[in-house]
Design an enzyme around this catalytic site. Sequence first.
Site, mmCIF file in Angstrom:
data_model
loop_
_atom_site.group_PDB
_atom_site.id
_atom_site.type_symbol
_atom_site.label_atom_id
_atom_site.label_comp_id
_atom_site.label_asym_id
_atom_site.label_seq_id
_atom_site.Cartn_x
_atom_site.Cartn_y
_atom_site.Cartn_z
ATOM 1 C CG MET A 78 62.515 96.630 10.588
ATOM 2 S SD MET A 78 63.938 96.014 9.701
ATOM 3 C CE MET A 78 63.746 96.854 8.160
ATOM 4 N N GLY A 130 51.849 104.270 7.162
ATOM 5 C CA GLY A 130 51.616 102.847 6.901
ATOM 6 C C GLY A 130 51.626 102.066 8.203
ATOM 7 C CG HIS A 131 55.235 101.750 10.425
ATOM 8 N ND1 HIS A 131 56.110 102.703 9.982
ATOM 9 C CD2 HIS A 131 55.796 100.549 10.129
ATOM 10 C CE1 HIS A 131 57.168 102.109 9.441
ATOM 11 N NE2 HIS A 131 57.007 100.803 9.514
ATOM 12 N N GLY A 179 51.567 94.420 6.988
ATOM 13 C CA GLY A 179 51.109 95.151 5.811
ATOM 14 C C GLY A 179 51.197 94.327 4.537
ATOM 15 C CD GLN A 216 57.742 91.423 6.303
ATOM 16 O OE1 GLN A 216 58.954 91.587 6.256
ATOM 17 N NE2 GLN A 216 56.920 92.365 6.722
HETATM 18 P P1 AMP Z 1 58.836 97.851 8.392
HETATM 19 O O1 AMP Z 1 59.045 98.823 9.508
HETATM 20 O O2 AMP Z 1 59.121 98.440 7.045
HETATM 21 O O3 AMP Z 1 59.488 96.516 8.633
HETATM 22 O O4 AMP Z 1 57.281 97.553 8.353
HETATM 23 C C1 AMP Z 1 56.588 97.115 9.485
HETATM 24 C C2 AMP Z 1 55.197 96.703 9.084
HETATM 25 O O5 AMP Z 1 54.528 97.810 8.483
HETATM 26 C C3 AMP Z 1 55.192 95.569 8.049
HETATM 27 O O6 AMP Z 1 54.122 94.686 8.345
HETATM 28 C C4 AMP Z 1 54.936 96.313 6.769
HETATM 29 O O7 AMP Z 1 54.332 95.520 5.772
HETATM 30 C C5 AMP Z 1 54.015 97.416 7.231
HETATM 31 N N1 AMP Z 1 54.054 98.542 6.293
HETATM 32 C C6 AMP Z 1 55.145 99.194 5.834
HETATM 33 N N2 AMP Z 1 54.774 100.140 4.934
HETATM 34 C C7 AMP Z 1 53.429 100.060 4.811
HETATM 35 C C8 AMP Z 1 52.452 100.755 4.021
HETATM 36 N N3 AMP Z 1 52.784 101.725 3.185
HETATM 37 N N4 AMP Z 1 51.156 100.406 4.169
HETATM 38 C C9 AMP Z 1 50.791 99.412 5.026
HETATM 39 N N5 AMP Z 1 51.671 98.719 5.785
HETATM 40 C C10 AMP Z 1 52.954 99.032 5.691
#
Ligand code: AMP
Length: 287
Positions: free
Chosen positions: A30, A36-37, A148, A154
């Site tokens: 998003m 993390g991304h 992640g 999820q």
């Molecule tokens: P989001 O943009 O928050 O929807 O996350 C996109 C992807 O990044 C999802 O698969 C999340 O699980 C992963 N993600 C978000 N934060 C982290 C993190 N701290 N460590 C690893 N993966 C992450």
Amino acid sequence: MEVIERAATLREAADAARGRGETVGFVATMGDLHDGHASLIHRARADTGFIVVSIFVNPLQFDSVKDLHEYPRAPDHDRATAERLGVDVVFAPEQAELYPNGPPEITVDPGPLGARLEGASRPGHFAGVLTVVAKLFHVVGLSRTYFGEKDAQQLTLVRRMVRQLDFAIDVVGCPTVRDRDGLALSSRNARLTPEERAAAPILFEALSDAAVLLRQGERDANVLKAHMAKLIGAEPLAKLDHVAVVDDETWEEPQRLGPGRPARALVAARFGQTRLIDNLLLPTMQN
Ligand code: AMP
């Protein structure tokens, strides 16, 4: 790096990559990209030849209009970050590209697990997630995708959807990236006040304590949950939403943690306006 807004253009680019014999790696986000991304993208780059990152704040998965509007957006930062990370295509559609007639009538039902834990706190959330993920998977096509463990429920639901509905997608789970003090990286962390930010590592401390108690021989899930709830409850800036201990495969909530069965501890709490989640795979005990 190419920035694509049209689904048909992305489909062509992914088809062309496969035509050249490359494996397509896909990371759904998003936006407001953080480390993390980046870890997901690095993993994709190590495994596959053509990297697609989607950036789309999916309205279907928000149960509050305010939360949707306040969700951080940083398109320039995201494009520069994706370019630096060696991404081949950023897919950044407008809402009307994915939902030309408004919210779709046909959606993905996440099943019973979708109504529990995060799904109980955020009704409709996982149907919204799986619906957009299904659409993105159909557009990207045959690929390996990286999610992640930070969002463990999820990840499990995406895996189940792929398996049960026969998507031609290989799902790879990636470990949670944390700040030095243990707080899991999240786009939502930027919304914390300095005081809330200082309090937020209590989530990881609670999870880590559960792991310590288990290692010390505590097998009663209720004791682990009570301990986590007490620790988080003692932090004045944290408002506990839920704690849980689940079997990592079935997501049932056992009373006692049996030998050889991996379990996962989960927490969710509010810090002011910001809701944070975290989880930890607990050590598997042999007896
Ligand atoms: P989001 O943009 O928050 O929807 O996350 C996109 C992807 O990044 C999802 O698969 C999340 O699980 C992963 N993600 C978000 N934060 C982290 C993190 N701290 N460590 C690893 N993966 C992450």
